[in-house]
Motif scaffolding. Structure first.
Motif, PDB file in Angstrom:
ATOM      1  N   MET A 150      39.335  41.123  38.149  1.00  0.00           N
ATOM      2  CA  MET A 150      38.986  41.118  36.692  1.00  0.00           C
ATOM      3  C   MET A 150      37.590  41.281  36.738  1.00  0.00           C
ATOM      4  SD  MET A 150      41.206  38.333  34.987  1.00  0.00           S
ATOM      5  CE  MET A 150      40.565  38.044  33.593  1.00  0.00           C
ATOM      6  N   LEU A 151      36.887  40.695  37.911  1.00  0.00           N
ATOM      7  CA  LEU A 151      35.351  40.882  37.985  1.00  0.00           C
ATOM      8  C   LEU A 151      34.898  42.390  38.197  1.00  0.00           C
ATOM      9  CD1 LEU A 151      33.890  38.022  40.098  1.00  0.00           C
ATOM     10  CD2 LEU A 151      33.199  38.735  37.713  1.00  0.00           C
ATOM     11  N   ALA A 152      35.765  43.024  39.053  1.00  0.00           N
ATOM     12  CA  ALA A 152      35.533  44.386  39.436  1.00  0.00           C
ATOM     13  C   ALA A 152      35.863  45.352  38.298  1.00  0.00           C
ATOM     14  CB  ALA A 152      36.595  44.762  40.559  1.00  0.00           C
ATOM     15  N   GLU A 153      36.810  44.932  37.393  1.00  0.00           N
ATOM     16  CA  GLU A 153      36.840  45.799  36.127  1.00  0.00           C
ATOM     17  C   GLU A 153      35.733  45.461  35.009  1.00  0.00           C
ATOM     18  OE1 GLU A 153      40.924  46.639  33.119  1.00  0.00           O
ATOM     19  OE2 GLU A 153      40.801  44.860  34.483  1.00  0.00           O
ATOM     20  N   ASN A 154      35.397  44.333  35.145  1.00  0.00           N
ATOM     21  CA  ASN A 154      34.145  43.999  34.032  1.00  0.00           C
ATOM     22  C   ASN A 154      32.830  44.697  34.729  1.00  0.00           C
ATOM     23  OD1 ASN A 154      31.446  42.552  33.863  1.00  0.00           O
ATOM     24  ND2 ASN A 154      33.035  41.635  32.171  1.00  0.00           N
ATOM     25  N   TRP A 155      32.731  44.940  36.066  1.00  0.00           N
ATOM     26  CA  TRP A 155      31.706  45.733  36.523  1.00  0.00           C
ATOM     27  C   TRP A 155      31.938  47.082  35.972  1.00  0.00           C
ATOM     28  CZ3 TRP A 155      30.380  44.404  42.248  1.00  0.00           C
ATOM     29  CH2 TRP A 155      29.500  42.982  42.297  1.00  0.00           C
ATOM     30  N   ARG A 156      33.290  47.696  36.399  1.00  0.00           N
ATOM     31  CA  ARG A 156      33.609  49.224  36.171  1.00  0.00           C
ATOM     32  C   ARG A 156      33.294  49.502  34.789  1.00  0.00           C
ATOM     33  NH1 ARG A 156      36.965  53.164  38.374  1.00  0.00           N
ATOM     34  NH2 ARG A 156      38.116  54.457  37.122  1.00  0.00           N
ATOM     35  N   VAL A 165      21.012  54.534  39.349  1.00  0.00           N
ATOM     36  CA  VAL A 165      21.507  54.978  40.774  1.00  0.00           C
ATOM     37  C   VAL A 165      22.258  53.642  41.412  1.00  0.00           C
ATOM     38  CG1 VAL A 165      21.182  55.447  43.221  1.00  0.00           C
ATOM     39  CG2 VAL A 165      19.717  56.641  41.278  1.00  0.00           C
ATOM     40  N   ILE A 166      23.654  53.802  41.573  1.00  0.00           N
ATOM     41  CA  ILE A 166      24.244  52.626  42.413  1.00  0.00           C
ATOM     42  C   ILE A 166      24.412  52.975  43.720  1.00  0.00           C
ATOM     43  CG2 ILE A 166      26.542  51.480  41.887  1.00  0.00           C
ATOM     44  CD1 ILE A 166      25.233  51.858  39.362  1.00  0.00           C
ATOM     45  N   VAL A 167      24.004  51.994  44.583  1.00  0.00           N
ATOM     46  CA  VAL A 167      24.119  51.815  45.856  1.00  0.00           C
ATOM     47  C   VAL A 167      25.320  50.632  46.189  1.00  0.00           C
ATOM     48  CG1 VAL A 167      22.854  50.993  47.976  1.00  0.00           C
ATOM     49  CG2 VAL A 167      21.772  52.479  46.285  1.00  0.00           C
ATOM     50  N   ALA A 168      26.391  51.099  46.675  1.00  0.00           N
ATOM     51  CA  ALA A 168      27.500  50.565  46.740  1.00  0.00           C
ATOM     52  C   ALA A 168      28.212  50.491  48.057  1.00  0.00           C
ATOM     53  CB  ALA A 168      28.439  50.971  45.788  1.00  0.00           C
ATOM     54  N   ALA A 178      34.808  49.576  41.330  1.00  0.00           N
ATOM     55  CA  ALA A 178      34.031  49.192  40.240  1.00  0.00           C
ATOM     56  C   ALA A 178      32.974  50.192  39.984  1.00  0.00           C
ATOM     57  CB  ALA A 178      33.320  47.799  40.549  1.00  0.00           C
ATOM     58  N   ALA A 179      32.301  50.783  41.200  1.00  0.00           N
ATOM     59  CA  ALA A 179      31.146  51.766  41.213  1.00  0.00           C
ATOM     60  C   ALA A 179      31.761  53.083  40.801  1.00  0.00           C
ATOM     61  CB  ALA A 179      30.551  51.916  42.383  1.00  0.00           C
ATOM     62  N   SER A 180      33.114  53.573  40.966  1.00  0.00           N
ATOM     63  CA  SER A 180      33.456  54.888  40.809  1.00  0.00           C
ATOM     64  C   SER A 180      33.476  55.404  39.359  1.00  0.00           C
ATOM     65  CB  SER A 180      34.742  55.065  41.141  1.00  0.00           C
ATOM     66  OG  SER A 180      34.835  54.787  42.934  1.00  0.00           O
ATOM     67  N   SER A 181      33.114  54.295  38.356  1.00  0.00           N
ATOM     68  CA  SER A 181      33.153  54.835  37.065  1.00  0.00           C
ATOM     69  C   SER A 181      31.367  55.409  36.503  1.00  0.00           C
ATOM     70  CB  SER A 181      33.273  53.765  36.211  1.00  0.00           C
ATOM     71  OG  SER A 181      32.249  52.769  36.150  1.00  0.00           O
ATOM     72  N   SER A 182      30.692  55.293  37.553  1.00  0.00           N
ATOM     73  CA  SER A 182      29.359  55.769  37.547  1.00  0.00           C
ATOM     74  C   SER A 182      29.165  57.092  37.895  1.00  0.00           C
ATOM     75  CB  SER A 182      28.413  54.686  38.307  1.00  0.00           C
ATOM     76  OG  SER A 182      28.644  53.536  37.916  1.00  0.00           O
ATOM     77  N   PRO A 183      28.123  57.761  37.436  1.00  0.00           N
ATOM     78  CA  PRO A 183      28.096  59.198  37.890  1.00  0.00           C
ATOM     79  C   PRO A 183      27.162  59.585  38.974  1.00  0.00           C
ATOM     80  CG  PRO A 183      26.698  58.769  35.996  1.00  0.00           C
ATOM     81  CD  PRO A 183      27.609  57.668  36.274  1.00  0.00           C
ATOM     82  N   ASN A 184      26.336  58.584  39.552  1.00  0.00           N
ATOM     83  CA  ASN A 184      25.370  58.678  40.439  1.00  0.00           C
ATOM     84  C   ASN A 184      25.518  57.573  41.360  1.00  0.00           C
ATOM     85  OD1 ASN A 184      23.293  59.355  42.260  1.00  0.00           O
ATOM     86  ND2 ASN A 184      21.715  59.246  40.469  1.00  0.00           N
ATOM     87  N   VAL A 185      26.376  57.677  42.482  1.00  0.00           N
ATOM     88  CA  VAL A 185      26.549  56.311  43.761  1.00  0.00           C
ATOM     89  C   VAL A 185      25.981  56.874  44.793  1.00  0.00           C
ATOM     90  CG1 VAL A 185      28.267  55.002  44.401  1.00  0.00           C
ATOM     91  CG2 VAL A 185      28.702  55.952  42.187  1.00  0.00           C
TER      92      VAL A 185
END
Length: 412
Positions: A150-156, A165-168, A178-185
Motif C-alpha cells: 500500500m505504501l508502494a502504491e501511494n508512492w506510485r 529525476v527518481i534515483v531508485a 513504485a518508481a516505474s510510474s515516473s518518466p525519468n528514473v
C-alpha cells in the motif's frame, strides 16, 4: 534557483518568526529541539509555507524504511561541494519538521530532505523536487503503517508523471514498481539483504522468482530493470563503467549501498562521483548512530535498528564473538506498539555473543531469544547490562525510542 529576491510574503515571514519563537521556547523548557512544534505553528499560520520555503531551492527528497537519515546526510555532504545546503539532519521527517528545517536557512542553494514514507507524495507536491531517492520498503511499525504494498502504491500514484529525476534501488521490487510510474528514473543496484517483504509481485500478486541477484515475476513479466549505477564490493560503478572507491567511517554494507545511491543523486546535480565520495568520508555518526561512547569504563557502539530489515543489516556489521551485545526494545508510539516483528528477526546470527536484554519490552525479546536457542541475561537497565560485560567494546542495538533513552543515559 537561489539568488532570487526574497520569496516570502509578509504572512509567511510572520509564520517563520512565530515558529522559531515557539521552537526556542520548547528548547528552553527542555522539550527537545522544538523543530516539530515550531513547524506546526508556522504551518498553522501559513499552510503554504513549505512550498514557499522550497521555491528557491533545488530540492532532493530521500525516502525509505531504512537508511534515509544516513543517506540524507551523505547526499548533503556531497552537494556541499556545489553550494550551501539546508537539511533536516536530525530526522524530523514529517511536514512540520521539514518546514522548520527549511525556515532555518535563507542562503541555501540545495534542500536535502528526509521524508517519512507516508508523507512522500504530499511533500513532493509541495516542494517540486529536482530529484527523489527511493532506497527500500519493508515492514515497520506494524500497528501504524499499512502494509508495504500500500505504501508502494501511494508512492506510485503520487510520483506518476513527476518531473523529478527518481534515483531508485533496482534490487527492491516494491521500489521498482513504485518508481516505474515516473518518466525519468536512474536505477541503482544497491542490493537487498531482507527479501521477506517482496516475494509476491507488487504488479499482479504472482510469485517472484529470485535467481541470484536477479528477480522477475513469472506471471506478468515485471522484472528487475538494468541498473546504470551499482555497488560492487568497496566501489561504486558509474554509468560509464568507472569504479570509484568508497571510503566511509560509517560501518557495514548497508552504508556502502547508501553511498552508492548518494553518488548517483550527487551526479544529477553535477557533482562527480570522486568528489561526492570523498566528501562522504567526513560523516562519522548520524544523529548518534554508530557513535562509540565511553560509559562505565567500556566502549559502547550505539546502533539503531527499528525493524527486521534493519536488525538483519546491523547483525552483519557488529564485531565478531565474543564481543558482548546489549539489545533494547521499546514499543511506544514512535516505535509501533506491535512487537510481533521480533519473530521475523534471525537471532541465531548472535550465537557466540554474550547477550543482555533491556528496554520496556525486554521480556518479549527474552522469549524470542529463548526460542532461538540463544544464551542471554535480562537486565533491569543499561547500567546493569554494562556491568555484566568485561572492559572493552560492547555493541548496543536498540529500536527508536530505546535508542533515544540510551543516548540520554550515556550523555550522547
Amino acid at each position: 534557483m537561489a539568488g532570487n529576491s526574497d520569496p516570502l510574503s509578509p504572512r509567511a515571514k510572520i509564520a517563520v518568526t512565530a515558529g522559531k519563537a515557539v521552537a526556542a521556547a520548547s528548547r528552553a523548557a527542555g522539550r527537545g529541539s522544538g523543530s516539530v512544534i515550531g513547524g506546526r505553528v508556522a504551518l498553522k499560520l501559513d499552510p503554504d509555507l513549505l512550498a514557499r520555503l522550497a521555491q528557491n531551492l533545488d530540492v532532493v527528497l530521500v525516502s525509505a524504511t531504512n537508511g534515509k537519515t544516513t543517506t540524507t546526510r551523505l547526499i548533503a555532504e556531497a552537494l556541499r561541494a556545489a553550494g550551501p545546503v539546508v537539511s533536516n539532519a536530525l530526522g524530523a521527517n514529517m511536514p512540520a519538521g521539514i518546514t522548520s528545517a527549511l525556515a532555518g536557512s535563507s542562503d541555501a542553494r540545495y534542500g536535502v530532505i528526509e521524508v517519512d514514507e507516508k508523507y512522500l507524495a504530499g511533500v513532493a507536491r509541495d516542494t517540486d523536487p529536482k530529484c527523489i531517492a527511493l532506497l527500500n520498503l519493508s515492514r515497520d511499525q506494524l500497528d501504524r503503517a499499512a502494509e508495504t504494498r500500500m505504501l508502494a502504491e501511494n508512492w506510485r500514484e503520487g510520483l506518476a508523471g513527476s518531473k523529478a529525476v527518481i534515483v531508485a534501488n533496482a534490487d527492491d521490487p516494491l521500489v521498482v514498481w513504485a518508481a516505474s510510474s515516473s518518466p525519468n528514473v536512474i536505477w541503482v543496484a544497491a542490493g537487498q539483504m531482507w527479501k521477506d517483504d517482496a516475494w509476491s509481485c507488487p504488479s499482479c500478486g504472482g510469485v517472484m522468482q529470485r535467481p541470484g541477484d536477479d528477480w522477475f515475476c513469472g506471471e506478468c513479466g515485471f522484472r528487475r530493470p538494468t541498473p546504470s549505477w551499482a555497488l560492487s564490493g568497496d566501489h561504486v560503478l558509474d554509468p560509464h563503467g568507472s569504479a570509484w572507491p568508497i571510503h566511509l567511517q560509517l560501518p557495514g554494507r548497508a552504508n556502502k549501498a547508501n553511498a552508492a545511491s548518494s553518488a548517483a543523486v550527487a551526479a544529477v546535480f553535477g557533482v562527480p562521483p570522486q568528489v561526492a565520495l570523498e566528501r562522504m568520508y567526513q560523516v562519522q555518526a548520524v544523529a548518534g548512530r554508530y557513535d562509540v561512547v565511553q560509559f562505565m569504563e567500556r566502549d559502547l557502539r550505539l546502533l539503531l535498528a527499528k525493524n527486521p530489515a534493519g536488525w538483519l543489516e546491523t547483525f552483519s556489521l557488529i564485531d565478531p564473538p565474543p564481543t558482548p551485545v546489549i539489545l533494547s526494545v521499546n514499543a511506544r508510539g514512535a516505535d509501533g506498539t506491535d512487537t510481533s516483528w521480533l519473530w521475523d528477526v534471525d537471532y541465531t546470527r548472535l550465537t557466540g555473543h554474550p547477550i543482555c536484554v533491556v528496554g520496556d519490552r525486554k521480556l518479549d525479546l527474552a522469549v524470542r531469544l529463548e526460542v532461538a536457542g540463544q544464551h542471554f541475561q535480562v537486565c533491569d537497565n543499561l547500567d546493569q547490562a554494562v556491568q555484566q560485560s568485561p572492559p572493552g567494546r560492547i555493541e548496543v542495538i536498540a529500536n527508536y525510542t530505546a535508542f533515544q533513552d540510551l543516548r540520554r543515559r550515556v550523555g550522547n
